[in-house]
Design a protein around this motif. Sequence first.
Motif, mmCIF file in Angstrom:
data_model
loop_
_atom_site.group_PDB
_atom_site.id
_atom_site.type_symbol
_atom_site.label_atom_id
_atom_site.label_comp_id
_atom_site.label_asym_id
_atom_site.label_seq_id
_atom_site.Cartn_x
_atom_site.Cartn_y
_atom_site.Cartn_z
ATOM 1 N N VAL A 30 34.333 1.321 37.529
ATOM 2 C CA VAL A 30 33.051 0.775 37.976
ATOM 3 C C VAL A 30 33.245 -0.134 39.198
ATOM 4 N N ALA A 31 32.239 -0.173 40.050
ATOM 5 C CA ALA A 31 32.237 -1.109 41.182
ATOM 6 C C ALA A 31 31.499 -2.369 40.727
ATOM 7 N N VAL A 39 30.420 -9.739 47.666
ATOM 8 C CA VAL A 39 31.199 -8.545 47.976
ATOM 9 C C VAL A 39 31.120 -7.558 46.811
ATOM 10 N N LEU A 40 31.464 -6.325 47.099
ATOM 11 C CA LEU A 40 31.547 -5.278 46.108
ATOM 12 C C LEU A 40 33.024 -4.993 45.847
ATOM 13 N N VAL A 41 33.452 -5.101 44.588
ATOM 14 C CA VAL A 41 34.854 -4.884 44.233
ATOM 15 C C VAL A 41 34.949 -3.528 43.538
ATOM 16 N N ARG A 74 32.769 5.706 37.394
ATOM 17 C CA ARG A 74 32.929 5.898 38.841
ATOM 18 C C ARG A 74 31.576 6.256 39.443
ATOM 19 N N GLY A 75 31.259 5.641 40.563
ATOM 20 C CA GLY A 75 29.977 5.853 41.214
ATOM 21 C C GLY A 75 28.856 4.986 40.661
ATOM 22 N N LYS A 76 29.195 4.106 39.696
ATOM 23 C CA LYS A 76 28.217 3.185 39.092
ATOM 24 C C LYS A 76 28.547 1.760 39.508
ATOM 25 N N PHE A 77 27.562 0.869 39.310
ATOM 26 C CA PHE A 77 27.717 -0.534 39.702
ATOM 27 C C PHE A 77 27.455 -1.439 38.506
ATOM 28 N N LEU A 78 28.144 -2.569 38.463
ATOM 29 C CA LEU A 78 27.969 -3.558 37.403
ATOM 30 C C LEU A 78 27.791 -4.922 38.038
#
Length: 83
Positions: A30-31, A39-41, A74-78
Amino acid sequence: MLLVLILALPVLVVAQRTAPVGPPLVLDGVAVVDVVHGVLVPDRRVVIKGNRILAMGDRNAVPVAKEARVVDARGKFLMPGLW
């Protein structure tokens, strides 16, 4: 309406504390949105048990329990911490 909410609050609090907790949930790949630093990790592994985040880090560094339910995120955000 307010009286109903006030009377229901202790029940909701007890229900949350006594709710059965199953195996850990693992979000793999997850991102994570870091709202503190803006920021996006990417490509993180997040381990959640009940309503708590137990671990978060690089996918290769955070271990996964045998009984954990692993979700390919993968391809998702948290974005943790909104509650």
